[in-house]
Scaffold this active site. Structure first.
Site, PDB file in Angstrom:
ATOM      1  N   ASP A 313       0.854  -1.185   0.000  1.00  6.02           N
ATOM      2  CA  ASP A 313       0.000   0.000   0.000  1.00  6.02           C
ATOM      3  C   ASP A 313       0.898   1.247   0.000  1.00  6.02           C
ATOM      4  OD1 ASP A 313      -2.181   1.712   0.073  1.00  6.02           O
ATOM      5  OD2 ASP A 313      -3.231   0.632   1.655  1.00  6.02           O
ATOM      6  N   GLU A 517     -10.776   6.535   4.721  1.00  5.24           N
ATOM      7  CA  GLU A 517      -9.763   5.864   5.548  1.00  5.24           C
ATOM      8  C   GLU A 517      -9.845   6.308   7.013  1.00  5.24           C
ATOM      9  OE1 GLU A 517      -5.967   5.246   3.569  1.00  5.24           O
ATOM     10  OE2 GLU A 517      -6.849   5.734   1.643  1.00  5.24           O
TER      11      GLU A 517
HETATM   12  C1  BGC Z   1      -5.228   3.054   0.467  1.00  6.16           C
HETATM   13  C2  BGC Z   1      -5.408   2.031  -0.620  1.00  6.16           C
HETATM   14  C3  BGC Z   1      -5.304   2.681  -1.971  1.00  6.16           C
HETATM   15  C4  BGC Z   1      -4.000   3.433  -2.080  1.00  6.16           C
HETATM   16  C5  BGC Z   1      -3.818   4.124  -3.409  1.00  6.16           C
HETATM   17  C6  BGC Z   1      -4.023   3.911   0.247  1.00  6.16           C
HETATM   18  O1  BGC Z   1      -4.025   4.975   1.132  1.00  6.16           O
HETATM   19  O2  BGC Z   1      -5.125   2.392   1.707  1.00  6.16           O
HETATM   20  O3  BGC Z   1      -6.654   1.400  -0.474  1.00  6.16           O
HETATM   21  O4  BGC Z   1      -5.390   1.699  -2.976  1.00  6.16           O
HETATM   22  O5  BGC Z   1      -3.951   4.408  -1.062  1.00  6.16           O
HETATM   23  O6  BGC Z   1      -4.662   5.199  -3.550  1.00  6.16           O
HETATM   24  C1  BGC Z   2      -3.726   9.864  -1.858  1.00  7.62           C
HETATM   25  C2  BGC Z   2      -4.511   8.616  -1.636  1.00  7.62           C
HETATM   26  C3  BGC Z   2      -3.801   7.787  -0.658  1.00  7.62           C
HETATM   27  C4  BGC Z   2      -3.480   8.564   0.610  1.00  7.62           C
HETATM   28  C5  BGC Z   2      -2.672   7.761   1.565  1.00  7.62           C
HETATM   29  C6  BGC Z   2      -3.486  10.558  -0.543  1.00  7.62           C
HETATM   30  O1  BGC Z   2      -2.736  11.717  -0.733  1.00  7.62           O
HETATM   31  O2  BGC Z   2      -4.429  10.697  -2.711  1.00  7.62           O
HETATM   32  O3  BGC Z   2      -4.670   7.899  -2.819  1.00  7.62           O
HETATM   33  O4  BGC Z   2      -4.607   6.701  -0.376  1.00  7.62           O
HETATM   34  O5  BGC Z   2      -2.799   9.740   0.323  1.00  7.62           O
HETATM   35  O6  BGC Z   2      -2.389   8.455   2.753  1.00  7.62           O
END
Ligand code: BGC
Ligand code: BGC
Length: 643
Positions: A313, A517
């Site tokens: 991730d 999230e």
């Molecule tokens: C998330 C994932 C996601 C990734 C890319 C992460 O923060 O936990 O689910 O696929 O970002 O955007």
């Molecule tokens: C991104 C997301 C990612 C996240 C993780 C964001 O800045 O746009 O895709 O999941 O950071 O912390």
């Protein structure tokens, strides 16, 4: 016309002269074999290509970079294997055409390398191709869980794949197959429900829909069940990220529980051909999954026989050791094949190169990782059709796709209470009052992961129909007057004699504001004061009160239950608000069933599912699977509190 879209590199067989009849041993034939030859078996192509690769090219394949952190030129220079758009990672302008140009540009740079290995381009198309302005936005998975319909989920995934293919994105970080055991988690809505069997059934359907009959079809994209494993099983307060509580926390459960609740969706997804699985930020029994060799290598790749690749991730391997070099060594040795760096790819490449040179990461591990990545790329037919397919551009956000989303909205609605035959709205209703900020708010009805990572309130973020628009349109056809006021303030709505109009039906839309999230981790799921006031005011001005809940999870409504005649859980329905009106007005029946147990009070959460529902069970307000049918109303009673 998009550059390079129409002329895929011809398969080598087409340009090679037919093999000469020869008396030489088979060796000579195999030397003439080329990994570009699409008629060779995938495993053969993998070996042929791998045997030509330098260490730098192999490590490049293992590197996944966020698109704003790399130029197309650097993709060529470092022979990068994959690029992604994170949440909100759209080009300017945010049109499907600009997406296609951007992704094809990166793809061309990959094809310009010595070996011409195409990139994977990844996106989180978790409820439609949701970073793209104008794409259809489906209900989030919590709503799809309520439909209980694998056929619908398969169709949705197929449409999502087509919208992705239009833009060149060939790899989807979906489905989430978490089995959330605590709805305080900010990712509850990304999952299909609390029950492993439901998550497994719908997760499998989503993988099948994305990948089609064959991954090599131009309208198929690579699925990524995530986040391995037990991301939905963490304990409150165990997260070490920002001010998160559950997200990225620790699953303090024994192995039998992990296997019974959280593992089954992965096993089933692998059986139907999942070729990429994303690792969870979370820990199991105190150990981060990104460094968990037993779970990633022994269980996932060994026991479950997973032959695809494991992707990390977003910047997640950085969490497993404060020393970056050590983190890289540990993660790759544990079984991570492709690293979502996502920013400083040069640092990662240096670290992994040094680790191999120092003997800290064996070359056999590198070869295994690269084999897995190449296998997926060959099976996807990427070498044969690497670019976006402009034929699909007109399908992005098409009427047909929106019709499917509208159906999904209808089927996702769960009727929680329906006294006094409040629903469907009676044919002789003349006045409808509508209240609530979310009634006229595409952003709130779409939730997180819509254009922006965290989503965004308001009507400007994309195209769609708000619930208010849909109610007005439907009411107009039936000769009903609709008045909207966010606060449920209808003071000025009076009849000719100056007397206040009492509406036949008052519809209050209460809601959570968008989040994604850990930012959505919350131990207060009660209604806001604003929403409670709106319900109370509506009570004074309408015969029947209907409350529609827009949220990523059940909210605590026990104290307000009696204030309204009917309650409907509408989850996060997405851009097609008409689906809500369709059912409120009785054009379609209520069929949705709860994908999560609905708590009576915050103190009940998390439920102890091991005691549900047979023994000494602290009853929820509405149990898992609950959902009325408006044609057959049943009175709702609040269960006794267990002290
Ligand atoms: C998330 C994932 C996601 C990734 C890319 C992460 O923060 O936990 O689910 O696929 O970002 O955007
Ligand atoms: C991104 C997301 C990612 C996240 C993780 C964001 O800045 O746009 O895709 O999941 O950071 O912390």
């Amino acid at each position: 016309m998009l550059l390079g879209c129409t002329a895929p590199t011809p398969a080598a067989t087409e340009t090679l002269p037919p093999p000469e009849p020869t008396t030489e041993p088979p060796m000579a034939t195999s030397q003439a074999e080329d990994y570009r030859d699409g008629s060779l078996p995938v495993e053969r192509r993998v070996e042929l290509l791998l045997s030509e690769m330098t260490l730098a090219e192999k490590i490049g394949q293992m590197t996944l970079v966020e698109k704003n952190s790399i130029t197309p030129e650097a993709v060529t220079e470092f022979a990068i294997g994959a690029v992604l758009s994170g949440g909100g990672g759209y080009p300017q302008p945010n049109t499907p055409e600009a997406w296609a140009e951007m992704v094809d540009g990166f793809q061309q740079s990959a094809l310009d390398t010595r070996l011409g290995i195409p990139i994977l381009y990844g996106v989180d198309a978790v409820h439609g191709h949701n970073n793209v302005y104008g794409a259809v936005i489906f209900p989030h998975n919590v709503g799809l869980g309520a439909t209980r319909s694998p056929d619908l989920v398969r169709d949705i995934a197929q449409v999502t794949a087509v919208e992705m293919a239009a833009t060149g994105a060939n790899w989807n970080y979906a489905p989430v197959v978490a089995v959330p055991q605590d709805i305080r988690w900010g990712r509850t809505y990304e999952a299909y429900g609390e029950d492993p069997a439901l998550v497994t059934e719908l997760g499998v359907a989503f993988v099948e829909g994305l990948q089609g009959a064959s991954l090599a079809e131009p309208s198929s994209v690579l699925a990524t069940p995530k986040h391995f494993v037990a991301d939905g099983g963490t304990a409150w307060g165990t997260s070490r990220t920002e001010n998160y509580e559950l997200d990225q926390g620790d699953a303090q459960i024994d192995e039998a529980t992990l296997r019974a609740i959280h593992l089954p969706p992965y096993q089933a997804a692998i059986e139907v051909g999942a070729q990429s699985i994303m690792v969870s930020y979370s820990s199991w029994q105190g150990e981060k999954l990104h460094g968990h060799e037993y779970l990633l290598t022994d269980v996932l790749k060994g026991e479950l026989g997973f032959e695809g690749f494991v992707v990390s991730d977003w910047q997640a391997i950085n969490q497993i050791d404060t020393n970056y070099y050590e983190a890289v060594v540990k993660a790759i040795n544990a079984g991570i094949d492709l690293n979502m760096v996502p920013y400083n790819y040069e640092l990662f490449i240096q670290a992994l190169t040094a680790a191999v040179e120092n003997g800290d990461v064996p070359e056999t591990r590198i070869d295994d990782a690269v084999r897995r990545i190449l296998r997926a790329k060959f099976e996807m037919g990427l070498f044969e059709h690497p670019f976006s397919d402009s034929a699909y551009l007109e399908e992005v956000g098409s009427a047909e796709h929106r019709e499917l989303a509208r159906q999904a909205v209808r089927e996702s609605l769960v009727l929680l209470k329906n006294d006094s035959a409040a629903l469907p709205v009676a044919d002789d209703a003349r006045w409808i009052f509508v209240a609530g900020e979310a009634a006229d708010n595409l952003g709130m009805q779409a939730g997180g992961w819509t254009i922006e990572w965290q989503g965004k309130t308001g009507n400007s973020l994309t195209e769609g129909t708000t619930i208010l628009d849909a109610i007005e349109e439907r009411a107009e056809g039936a000769g009903v007057q609709v008045q909207y006021n966010r606060f449920a303030d209808y003071e000025r709505i009076t009849d000719d004699a100056g007397q206040p109009i009492i509406a036949d039906v008052g519809i209050v839309i209460v809601a959570e504001r968008p989040y994604a999230e850990g930012r959505g981790d919350s131990d207060d799921l009660t209604l806001s004061e604003f929403d409670v006031n709106a319900i109370q005011r509506m009570r004074e001005r309408s015969e029947r009160v209907v409350v529609l809940i827009l949220s990523g999870r059940p909210l605590v409504i026990t104290d307000q239950l009696d204030l309204a005649d009917a309650w409907v859980a509408a989850w996060l329905p997405g851009t097609e608000g008409q689906g809500v009106a369709d059912v409120l007005f009785g054009d379609y029946p209520f069929t949705g069933k709860l994908p999560y147990s609905w708590p009576r009070a915050m103190g009940q959460i998390p439920f102890d599912f091991t005691t549900l529902p047979e023994t000494g069970y602290d009853a929820p307000l509405f149990p898992y699977g609950y959902g009325l049918d408006a044609t057959n109303p049943q009175p709702v009673t609040v269960p006794e509190c267990v002290p």
